[in-house]
Write a protein that holds these residues in place. Structure first.
Motif, PDB file in Angstrom:
ATOM      1  N   PRO A  85     -13.213 -36.096  21.854  1.00 31.28           N
ATOM      2  CA  PRO A  85     -14.457 -36.097  21.301  1.00 31.28           C
ATOM      3  C   PRO A  85     -15.532 -35.190  21.829  1.00 31.28           C
ATOM      4  O   PRO A  85     -15.228 -34.489  22.914  1.00 31.28           O
ATOM      5  CB  PRO A  85     -14.938 -37.551  22.031  1.00 31.28           C
ATOM      6  N   PRO A  86     -16.640 -34.985  21.390  1.00 32.12           N
ATOM      7  CA  PRO A  86     -17.348 -33.724  21.720  1.00 32.12           C
ATOM      8  C   PRO A  86     -18.080 -34.102  22.992  1.00 32.12           C
ATOM      9  O   PRO A  86     -18.359 -35.510  23.427  1.00 32.12           O
ATOM     10  CB  PRO A  86     -18.554 -33.778  20.760  1.00 32.12           C
ATOM     11  N   THR A  87     -18.316 -33.241  24.034  1.00 29.19           N
ATOM     12  CA  THR A  87     -19.028 -33.344  25.320  1.00 29.19           C
ATOM     13  C   THR A  87     -20.402 -33.488  24.982  1.00 29.19           C
ATOM     14  O   THR A  87     -20.950 -32.491  24.048  1.00 29.19           O
ATOM     15  CB  THR A  87     -18.606 -32.406  26.259  1.00 29.19           C
ATOM     16  N   TRP A  88     -21.299 -34.200  25.668  1.00 28.17           N
ATOM     17  CA  TRP A  88     -22.651 -34.095  25.577  1.00 28.17           C
ATOM     18  C   TRP A  88     -23.400 -32.832  26.227  1.00 28.17           C
ATOM     19  O   TRP A  88     -23.866 -32.188  25.768  1.00 28.17           O
ATOM     20  CB  TRP A  88     -23.485 -35.481  26.070  1.00 28.17           C
ATOM     21  N   ILE A  89     -23.253 -32.960  27.853  1.00 20.95           N
ATOM     22  CA  ILE A  89     -23.526 -31.947  28.448  1.00 20.95           C
ATOM     23  C   ILE A  89     -22.578 -30.984  28.702  1.00 20.95           C
ATOM     24  O   ILE A  89     -21.460 -31.379  28.922  1.00 20.95           O
ATOM     25  CB  ILE A  89     -23.977 -32.519  29.824  1.00 20.95           C
ATOM     26  N   PRO A  90     -22.743 -29.685  28.573  1.00 23.09           N
ATOM     27  CA  PRO A  90     -21.497 -28.742  28.377  1.00 23.09           C
ATOM     28  C   PRO A  90     -20.955 -28.770  29.991  1.00 23.09           C
ATOM     29  O   PRO A  90     -21.751 -28.705  30.814  1.00 23.09           O
ATOM     30  CB  PRO A  90     -22.277 -27.385  28.230  1.00 23.09           C
ATOM     31  N   SER A  91     -19.459 -28.953  29.882  1.00 21.16           N
ATOM     32  CA  SER A  91     -18.978 -28.905  31.242  1.00 21.16           C
ATOM     33  C   SER A  91     -18.996 -27.552  31.964  1.00 21.16           C
ATOM     34  O   SER A  91     -18.961 -27.441  33.126  1.00 21.16           O
ATOM     35  CB  SER A  91     -17.688 -29.399  31.173  1.00 21.16           C
ATOM     36  N   HIS A  92     -18.693 -26.558  31.160  1.00 24.02           N
ATOM     37  CA  HIS A  92     -19.104 -24.962  31.477  1.00 24.02           C
ATOM     38  C   HIS A  92     -19.942 -24.562  30.793  1.00 24.02           C
ATOM     39  O   HIS A  92     -20.059 -24.389  29.541  1.00 24.02           O
ATOM     40  CB  HIS A  92     -17.570 -24.503  31.503  1.00 24.02           C
ATOM     41  N   PHE A  93     -21.233 -24.198  31.473  1.00 31.89           N
ATOM     42  CA  PHE A  93     -22.198 -23.370  31.214  1.00 31.89           C
ATOM     43  C   PHE A  93     -21.538 -21.886  30.684  1.00 31.89           C
ATOM     44  O   PHE A  93     -21.408 -21.498  31.545  1.00 31.89           O
ATOM     45  CB  PHE A  93     -23.337 -23.498  31.911  1.00 31.89           C
ATOM     46  N   SER A  94     -21.928 -21.617  29.329  1.00 30.61           N
ATOM     47  CA  SER A  94     -21.600 -20.127  29.285  1.00 30.61           C
ATOM     48  C   SER A  94     -22.402 -19.373  28.188  1.00 30.61           C
ATOM     49  O   SER A  94     -22.984 -20.023  27.368  1.00 30.61           O
ATOM     50  CB  SER A  94     -20.075 -20.228  28.474  1.00 30.61           C
ATOM     51  N   LEU A  95     -22.494 -18.195  28.434  1.00 33.60           N
ATOM     52  CA  LEU A  95     -23.535 -17.441  27.738  1.00 33.60           C
ATOM     53  C   LEU A  95     -22.684 -16.382  26.784  1.00 33.60           C
ATOM     54  O   LEU A  95     -23.194 -15.598  26.289  1.00 33.60           O
ATOM     55  CB  LEU A  95     -24.471 -16.479  28.456  1.00 33.60           C
TER      56      LEU A  95
END
Lengths: 290, 277, 358
Positions: B45-55
């Motif tokens: 399932p999709p994650t709500w808050i990104p577990s790895h913040f990525s640019l």
């Protein structure tokens, strides 16, 4: 006397804008008429283009789709927008913030709305399928944009999401023009909230809703962006609306003349609808004598 | 603000919460998706808050795509078209607001009606005309066609602004010895600053967001605008949704900032123009 | 030279005739007041003089120069508007200086004149403020300053005091009069308030339905109104009017008989025919309680104290008349009242033409 003085200066002020608009709108409009009665060699072909395009199998379907899509959008946008407008007219903590948030869908570019909702509608990874499945409304993922029966309602949802804030703003502006002593008088007369809505608010906002409906109608006919980028008119032409059909005739099949014929028909129909609506609201305004 | 307005109940708060969530959710989801790394974006399932913040999506868009160029094109075209629309509209609106002349009402109504014209009905001949003039794939071609959208509305908004200025002030200026142009420049415009600003924003935003004309009249990447770029981004081979979301944010942010900077002015301007019209 | 002359000036708005041929000559230095009920054309006439409206016919001269084709700025006039019409985005200083700037007066000259004018009007401390930061009376002064600073041939005032409260209005009225006495420039002043007209004017022009009813000094208009309209318009409380028919009384002296049979002796010099239908006009202040002259007896039906005076409405036979008594007199509702009127205070008008009978 200076000869310029004899020309009403009003003309000098309005001329440049009118000239540009005439060049950019009237002239192409006239050209549409010419194109629709000729063939690529420029020869006059009478009503051939009209017969050919109106007789094609896609046209009735596209007409049906257009009425479905534009009508659905108008109905839901008006209902939701009116509710939101009445809500925003009430005083509650955080009202300003809610009003700002409600502006977002309207401010977001159509193309961005289209891409974002396409991503949310995604069959495999879309958040909408995930949400609906986790609360048990559906038991398997739905192909919202690729299933014949779902595509139009899905697109209407996107358009309503984008348009109801505008309705809400207009309703709010109109409601704020109501003299508050009217509510006080109604309270003294024993009115409940529902009575205020029914007998004060709705009659007051009716003219605004009429003009908003007209605008939504026109924007619906201009609103190629969302459908074109989300489905391109598919699947199997199930979301093909008339403006997209014109666009495809012209720039995918490169048949400018059929496209022009179809635009002309669309223009005339729309023009009649608009005039009727304006005439009705004018008559109503006269009879109320405001 | 009146004291007698009905106060909100629990029901109002619930309703307000629902509306707010519905309105903001897609925007939030776009923002969240744009900072998720690829494998997280395509997780079930999709994650709500990104577990790895990525640019990485932003890096892709800014350094490995045409989006920056399209951004520049959009700026040039929107600024150009808005400026021309504003100058023409100020003159025309003043003429309509302050002079009585034969045919005024008919001309004014025709400007409004021209705004009701569906884009589809003139796009074909416009294409023919622009290609005959060699204006396909030029800035000036799009700048001019955008006037179709912006000019009528600008005229309409400004007429109602100019009319709201008491005419006696202009008469006082006439007696003080000002010419009509001086009055427009020194009296009317300074008094219509909020109206001018909301008109400018409206023009800028509607040209910034325009898609169909740009799609047809700008096929070369040297003039393509952001909306076209975005559409092509999502159509090009397999859609990179992370990059699309990042590009969407890049395109939306200037608009959102502009709007909220002048929200109050804008809202009253649009609604005043529309309800009085 | 600041004379203003109008020759057969007319103005139509569509088929509506707002001004129906006005001839008027206002001499240099005069303070002329145009007065009349709303819609009488007084403001339109002023705007025609200002050049804000074109006349539909006739000629306008300012300082003996025809100005019909001149724009307002070429007419050398200044105007004070009812709403003041100050430029909201400019300070008081800039409001006054705007005209001078437009006529390219050098900066030191502007400053000097603004300073001088603002001293005259007591505005020195307020020059940096915008209209929004000024009170009603201060705005009024800035509007006056904007007119004065130009030193024009003619001042035009369009109901300049009607937006002020009663007390300030009286004060500003006095200031305008003093100002005029100081500068001596021709002024044309429009008002619907006959007290303003009486107190300010050298000459009053009474307008009604786009025509001049009478021109004269305030006291002429008060003492010898030329027709029923002027008689009813000038004076407060308004003149009482009673329909009557003339008849021959004792020694063939003419008298006027009211419908209820009451008769009033008239001045034998008046050129009335016997049996002529007339309207008798009696000013409330001339109906003197227990005074001399012809006697009228009646009963008080309304008592309205105003302080210094008390206005009484009383029924004299079938006529309901207003009279004035001193505020110190104690008069009660339903009390009997006898008033006297001197023959020279009886105004007689022809009923069909409305004109004064002399």
């Amino acid at each position: 006397m200076n000869p310029l003085r004899r020309i009403n200066p009003g003309y000098l002020f309005v001329f440049p804008a009118l000239f540009v608009l005439a060049a950019m709108i009237l002239y192409p409009l006239a050209d549409t008429v010419v194109l629709s009665f000729t063939d690529p060699s420029g020869a006059f072909v009478g009503t051939d283009n009209f017969r050919s395009v109106l007789g094609s199998r896609t046209t009735p379907l596209a007409t049906y789709n257009t009425i479905y899509y534009v009508g659905g959008t108008i109905i839901f946008a008006i209902i939701l927008g009116t509710i939101a407008g009445i809500l925003l007219d009430r005083q509650f903590f955080g009202r300003g913030a809610v009003r700002s948030i409600l502006l977002i869908p309207w401010v977001v570019p159509s193309i961005v709305a289209a891409t974002t909702w396409a991503w949310m509608f995604h069959y495999e990874f879309g958040i909408i399928n995930y949400l609906l499945m986790s609360i048990g409304i559906i038991d398997k993922p739905m192909g919202w944009l690729i299933t014949a029966d779902l595509v139009k309602p899905s697109l209407i949802a996107v358009d309503v999401w984008k348009m109801f804030p505008f309705v809400a703003l207009m309703v709010l502006a109109s409601l704020q023009g109501i003299d508050s002593t009217l509510y006080e008088a109604a309270k003294v007369d024993g009115a409940k909230f529902w009575h205020e809505v029914r007998y004060i608010m709705l009659p007051h906002i009716a003219p605004v809703l009429a003009s908003v409906t007209l605008l939504l109608l026109i924007w619906g006919f201009n609103g190629i962006t969302i459908i074109y980028t989300m489905t391109g008119g598919g699947p199997a032409n199930r979301s093909l609306i008339l403006p997209i059909q014109i666009f495809k005739e012209a720039f995918e099949h490169f048949d400018f003349h059929r496209a022009a014929a179809l635009s002309l028909v669309l223009f005339v129909v729309l023009f009649v609808v608009i005039l009727t609506q304006l005439a009705i609201s004018q008559k109503r305004r006269d009879s109320v004598d405001r | 603000m009146s004291i007698a307005k009905p106060r909100g109940s629990i029901f109002s708060y619930v309703l307000a919460a629902i509306f707010s969530v519905v309105a903001i959710f897609p925007f939030l989801w776009m923002a969240l998706s744009s900072v998720k790394p690829l494998q997280e974006l395509y997780s079930v399932p999709p994650t709500w808050i990104p577990s790895h913040f990525s640019l990485e999506n932003y890096v892709n868009v800014l350094y490995h795509s045409n989006i920056p160029r399209y951004f520049l094109n959009s700026v040039v075209i929107s600024v150009g078209s808005t400026s021309i629309a504003l100058i023409l509209a100020i003159l025309a609106a003043y003429g309509f607001a302050r002079f009585r002349f034969r045919g005024r009402n008919a001309l004014q109504a025709s400007i409004l009606i021209s705004q009701l014209l569906p884009t589809a009905t003139i796009i074909v001949p416009l294409y023919v005309i622009l290609s005959n003039l060699g204006l396909i794939n030029t800035y000036i071609g799009l700048i001019m066609t955008y006037l179709i959208h912006t000019l009528p509305l600008c005229v309409w908004l400004l007429i109602s602004y100019f009319r709201s200025i008491p005419y006696e002030i202009e008469e006082a200026a006439l007696i003080d010895g000002a010419s009509r142009l001086t009055i427009l420049w020194k009296i009317v415009l300074p008094l219509s600053v909020p109206g001018i600003i909301s008109t400018v924003v409206y023009c800028f935003v509607s040209t910034w967001n325009e898609f169909i004309f740009a799609l047809v009249f700008a096929t070369d990447s040297s003039v393509k605008t952001l909306p076209v770029g975005l559409a092509e981004f999502s159509a090009e081979f397999k859609t990179d949704w992370g990059a699309v979301m990042a590009a969407s944010i890049i395109m939306t942010l200037p608009i959102i900032i502009l709007f909220f900077a002048i929200q109050r002015m804008f809202v009253s301007g649009i609604t005043a123009g529309a309800t009085k019209g | 030279m600041g004379s203003v002359e109008l020759y057969n000036v007319r103005k139509n708005f569509g088929s509506f005739e707002a001004i129906k041929g006005v001839d008027l000559k206002i001499d240099d230095g005069e303070f002329a007041v145009l007065v009349g009920p709303s819609g009488c054309g007084k403001s339109t006439l002023l705007r025609i003089i200002a050049g804000l409206e074109d006349a539909s016919g006739g000629e306008i001269r300012i300082g003996e120069r025809p100005v019909n084709d001149l724009k307002p700025r070429q007419r050398n006039i200044a105007m004070v508007f009812q709403s003041y019409a100050l430029y909201p985005h400019m300070t008081a200083h800039d409001n006054m200086a705007f005209n001078l700037k437009l006529s390219k007066v050098p900066k030191p000259g502007i400053i000097e004149r603004v300073t001088g004018t603002s001293r005259m009007l007591g505005l020195e401390a307020l020059l940096g403020r915008r209209p929004g930061q000024l009170s009603g009376g201060q705005r009024q002064r800035v509007a006056m300053g904007r007119a004065i600073i130009r030193d024009p041939a003619v001042y035009l005032f369009d109901e300049p005091l009607s937006n002020l409260d009663a007390k300030l209005r009286v004060q500003m009225r006095g200031e305008i009069k003093m100002l005029h006495q100081n500068v001596g420039t021709t002024a044309i002043y429009v008002t619907h308030d006959q007290i303003e007209a009486m107190t300010l004017a050298n000459r009053i022009v009474v307008l009604n339905n786009g025509r001049i009813e009478q021109i004269g000094s305030p006291l002429e208009l008060y003492r010898r109104p030329q027709n029923i309209f002027v008689a009813g318009f000038i004076g407060s409380p308004a003149m009482n009017f009673i329909d009557a028919v003339t008849a021959a009384g004792e020694g063939n002296r003419p008298l006027a008989r009211f419908a209820d049979g009451t008769a009033l002796d008239l001045d034998p010099e008046l050129s009335v025919r016997l049996g002529q239908e007339v309207v008798i006009g009696l000013r409330p202040e001339n109906l003197v309680r227990n005074g001399g002259g012809a006697q009228l007896s009646g009963r008080v039906s309304l008592v309205e104290p105003t302080g210094a005076q008390t206005h009484l409405t009383a029924e004299f036979g079938k006529q309901s008349l207003v009279t004035i008594v001193d505020g110190s007199e104690d008069v009660r509702f339903q009390e009997a009242l006898t008033v006297g009127i001197l023959p020279e205070h009886i105004h007689v008008f022809d009923k069909s033409t409305g004109a004064r009978i002399t």
